[in-house]
Design a protein around this motif. Structure first.
Motif, PDB file in Angstrom:
ATOM      1  N   ARG A 180       0.844  -1.207   0.000  1.00 29.25           N
ATOM      2  CA  ARG A 180       0.000   0.000   0.000  1.00 29.25           C
ATOM      3  C   ARG A 180       0.870   1.244   0.000  1.00 29.25           C
ATOM      4  O   ARG A 180       2.001   1.233   0.485  1.00 29.25           O
ATOM      5  CB  ARG A 180      -0.908   0.006   1.222  1.00 29.25           C
ATOM      6  CG  ARG A 180      -1.965  -1.075   1.172  1.00 29.25           C
ATOM      7  CD  ARG A 180      -2.613  -1.226   2.517  1.00 29.25           C
ATOM      8  NE  ARG A 180      -3.440  -0.087   2.886  1.00 29.25           N
ATOM      9  CZ  ARG A 180      -4.770  -0.082   2.797  1.00 29.25           C
ATOM     10  NH1 ARG A 180      -5.398  -1.144   2.321  1.00 29.25           N
ATOM     11  NH2 ARG A 180      -5.457   0.963   3.173  1.00 29.25           N
ATOM     12  N   ARG A 221      -4.999  -0.259  -8.620  1.00 27.65           N
ATOM     13  CA  ARG A 221      -5.712   0.988  -8.376  1.00 27.65           C
ATOM     14  C   ARG A 221      -6.340   1.018  -6.973  1.00 27.65           C
ATOM     15  O   ARG A 221      -6.956   0.060  -6.534  1.00 27.65           O
ATOM     16  CB  ARG A 221      -6.817   1.160  -9.425  1.00 27.65           C
ATOM     17  CG  ARG A 221      -7.379   2.563  -9.480  1.00 27.65           C
ATOM     18  CD  ARG A 221      -8.301   2.714 -10.653  1.00 27.65           C
ATOM     19  NE  ARG A 221      -9.276   1.619 -10.721  1.00 27.65           N
ATOM     20  CZ  ARG A 221     -10.345   1.574  -9.928  1.00 27.65           C
ATOM     21  NH1 ARG A 221     -10.530   2.514  -9.026  1.00 27.65           N
ATOM     22  NH2 ARG A 221     -11.196   0.580 -10.045  1.00 27.65           N
ATOM     23  N   GLY A 222      -6.098   2.125  -6.315  1.00 30.38           N
ATOM     24  CA  GLY A 222      -6.705   2.296  -4.994  1.00 30.38           C
ATOM     25  C   GLY A 222      -5.941   1.617  -3.888  1.00 30.38           C
ATOM     26  O   GLY A 222      -6.253   1.791  -2.728  1.00 30.38           O
ATOM     27  N   VAL A 223      -4.933   0.790  -4.272  1.00 32.93           N
ATOM     28  CA  VAL A 223      -4.218   0.073  -3.229  1.00 32.93           C
ATOM     29  C   VAL A 223      -2.750   0.479  -3.226  1.00 32.93           C
ATOM     30  O   VAL A 223      -2.284   1.139  -2.296  1.00 32.93           O
ATOM     31  CB  VAL A 223      -4.325  -1.452  -3.422  1.00 32.93           C
ATOM     32  CG1 VAL A 223      -3.724  -2.171  -2.226  1.00 32.93           C
ATOM     33  CG2 VAL A 223      -5.763  -1.859  -3.635  1.00 32.93           C
TER      34      VAL A 223
END
Lengths: 249, 476
Positions: A180, A221-223
């Motif tokens: 992350r 994406r998003g992580v």
């Protein structure tokens, strides 16, 4: 990275398996202490790096399961539990749990703890994992020499900046696992918050260019980011975590 | 209780013994005296028979100048008899004519008493009455004599009076002796009564005492105290068993409450965990630009988790059985202030401490520390950046007061009455972080340790929260 999740509540387990799967972990779900102890018996598969152990188990006391796991193998155990009282925590840690998380937990925190105990991890499996982590990278011609902080692709040295090397070394710890953004910032930039929004993207971009392997580092994406250990064209399907296939076993 | 019961029993017993003993003593005295009186009357009657009253004898009695010779010799004999009687019994005796002149007297110098009981008895005898009712002689009576008068009647006329005056010493001694026998009997009865009463009160009060002990134990938190089945009156035995049942029910209710709290927390944490995980999963699917909403949802979830923790904290605080110990509150407060200082600095609030170098109080350090944390947290929340929060320790006579003064907006009168209630938050501060449980937890923790929490407005604005704890051990 394979994880063993011991959790009797199917809803929590399903959600957790899904989230961890999105982060590139392969999760095996065990519904009882008995099943968990069975799963820990070596069977030729990649050994588990971390056990997430819920204390509220149907068949036996979670504390007991923890001490049995401790007795049987060196795999790190994170207790995940609804018991928040300090006595349970102390008891759990005394029984050999490596860490203790109280539900409901923040996902980022849980991931950070998983990475932390996996890093401290058990001796031989970790080394094996480290070697394996080199394996797939080597199959793509990338060799990371952590001692001398040098990287070579197909035998030629690639000059990397300090931050670029740290970034690559971090991602190479567990190829396939998504790191992350906040974690990358903590470990590479030693900072608890993300500086200006593009720093990480810039470094990732220069890594890809310098290594000449655009598909090596994948953005999720998003992580965050992860290394793709396999040849491109055979990516591990995300969203359908590799671990879910074993869950029914 | 025991002394009262004993007192009642013994007073009753003493009253009964007195009601029996006093008349008995009186009766004995009068019987003894009656025997003496009858004795004397018999003696006097014998003398009366010997009195020469035949024929001319009356002349002698009437004081004729030449009495008959036989009469004279008999009178002489009478005198000798009287003297012998006097020597033998120590009682005076005299035979007197109607005019009070003596016919025969022993001892010789004894004269008819001019007044008093002797004169009264003589007068009664002249009227032809025997003296039956001489006044009762008691061992403590001053008058040391018992007077008996007997009229000598010839042909319906009283011709002479025989008067005896006997010393009452032997009579008094006899009365006293018999009284002592009675007294000994009564004392024995009293001793038996005391022993019985002690046994009885013990029998009645033992169950009460065990009940009292068990009640005290339960009141001070040893919930497993029970009354052992023992003897005693059936009502108290029933009471004891009812008490045990009641204690069982109370413990059961407490356990259920505790179990409910634990279960509720467990049952709530799992769905909450699943929910937050699903939120994470959704977050992964969201297109760019929604991080703010996602962060807000996460924040709500963690706030819900905090409320849950606070509720659990309150439940455990209410069940907490703190063990107060002597603690240096000055050091404790300073330690807590140091812990909060980073947050205060971050919020631009100055944390100021003021108090004596040493302030001993009798508290449970963990409970007090948690309570102080809640209060300081509250103060920091409402104090605007740039002002200060003052923590002052004051030593009172009986207690130590730790006052936390903030420079926040303060509270209205009505709000001051409500602060500290569970989940209560001033409607003006609905958006400040927190569950509204902090101060009620603080209050519960302090109350459990014998302290208290009070609120007052501060000048010019703000709130003073005072934590008070006893300086000495609470003697409960």
């Amino acid at each position: 990275m394979r994880l063993l999740l011991v959790e009797d509540d199917d809803r929590v387990a399903a959600a957790l398996v899904a989230v961890l799967g999105r982060h590139g972990f392969q999760v095996r779900h065990a519904r009882s202490g008995h099943e968990a102890l069975d799963a820990l018996v070596p069977d030729g598969n990649e050994p588990f790096r971390v056990v997430l152990l819920d204390l509220g188990l149907p068949d036996r006391d979670g504390f007991e399961v923890c001490s049995r796991i401790r007795a049987g193998s060196g795999v790190p155990v994170i207790m995940v539990t609804a018991r928040a009282d300090i006595r349970s925590r102390i008891h759990g840690l005394n029984l050999g749990a490596d860490d203790y998380v109280v539900k409901p937990y923040d996902m980022g925190e849980l991931l950070a703890r998983i990475h932390a105990v996996a890093r401290r991890g058990s001796g031989p499996p970790a080394e094996a994992a480290a070697e394996r982590s080199v394996g797939p990278l080597e199959s793509r011609g990338v060799v990371i020499d952590r001692e001398r902080r040098r990287v070579s692709v197909e035998g030629r040295d690639v000059p990397l900046t300090r931050k670029e090397f740290d970034l690559l070394a971090l991602l190479a710890q567990s190829p396939g696992v998504v790191y992350r953004r906040e974690q990358i910032f903590s470990e590479v930039w030693r900072s608890g918050w993300e500086g200006n929004g593009r720093t990480l993207e810039v470094h990732i971009g220069s890594l890809r260019t310098k290594l000449g392997l655009p598909g090596l580092v994948e953005a999720v994406r998003g992580v965050g980011y992860r290394l793709i250990p396999d040849e491109p064209g055979d990516p591990a399907p995300l969203g359908d975590p590799a671990g879910s296939g074993e869950a029914g076993r | 209780m025991r002394n009262r019961l004993l007192g009642i029993l013994l007073a009753l017993m003493a009253a009964v013994l007195a009601a029996l003993g006093v008349p008995l003593a009186y009766l004995i005295a009068s019987v003894e005296q009656g025997r003496v009186v009858v004795d004397r009357i018999d003696d006097a009657a014998r003398f009366a028979q010997d009195l020469p009253t035949q024929g001319r004898a009356t002349s002698a009695m009437k004081g004729d100048p030449q009495p008959a010779t036989g009469d004279t010799s008999r009178l002489h004999m009478l005198g000798v008899e009287a003297t012998r009687y006097h020597e033998l019994y120590g009682a005076r005796i005299g035979v007197f004519r109607r005019d009070g002149s003596a016919v025969a007297v022993a001892p010789a110098d004894w004269r008819l008493p001019e007044a008093g009981i002797g004169a009264q008895a003589f007068q009664e005898a002249l009227d032809g009455r025997r003296s039956h009712n001489s006044p009762q002689v008691w061992p403590w009576t001053d008058d040391r004599t018992l007077t008996v008068a007997l009229p000598v009647v010839r042909d319906g006329d009283v011709v002479a009076v025989i008067l005896t005056e006997s010393p009452t010493g032997p009579l008094r001694a006899r009365i006293l002796h018999r009284w002592m026998v009675i007294g000994a009997g009564e004392a024995l009865a009293m001793i038996v009564a005391v022993l019985l009463a002690v046994r009885l009160t013990g029998w009645v009060l033992r169950p009460v005492r065990t009940l009292d002990r068990a009640t005290h134990d339960i009141a001070t938190g040893r919930m497993n105290a029970r009354v052992a089945p023992s003897g005693g009156p059936p009502e108290l035995r029933r009471l004891a068993s009812s008490f045990n049942d009641m204690a069982d029910h109370v413990v059961l209710a407490m356990d259920q409450q505790r179990a409910f709290v634990a279960d509720a927390s467990h049952q709530l944490r799992n769905p909450l965990a699943a929910l937050l995980l699903r939120v994470e999963l959704l977050g992964l699917e969201l297109p760019e630009g929604h991080e703010e909403e996602l962060g807000a949802v996460r924040e709500e979830g963690s706030r819900l988790a905090r409320v849950l923790d606070d509720l659990l904290g309150l439940a455990t605080a209410e069940h907490a059985r703190p063990e107060p110990e002597p603690v240096d509150l000055a050091a404790l407060v300073l330690a807590r202030i140091d812990a909060w200082r980073p947050l205060a600095v971050q919020r631009g609030v100055d944390l100021v401490w003021d108090g004596p170098p040493l302030a001993h109080g009798w508290v449970d350090p963990i409970g007090f520390g948690s309570a102080l944390d809640a209060v300081i947290d509250n103060a920091l929340k409402f104090t605007p950046s740039g002002s200060e929060v003052r923590v002052a320790v004051e030593l009172g006579k009986r207690e130590v007061a730790v006052a936390v003064v903030d420079a926040g907006p303060g509270l209205t009168e009505e709000e001051l009455g409500r602060i500290g209630d569970r989940f209560w938050r001033s409607s003006r501060h609905q958006n400040v972080d927190g569950s509204g449980l902090g101060l009620s937890i603080a209050r519960t923790l302090l109350l459990a340790g014998g302290g208290s929490l009070s609120f007052a407005p501060a000048e010019p604005t703000g709130l003073v929260v005072t934590l008070t704890v006893p300086r000495k051990r609470d003697k409960r």
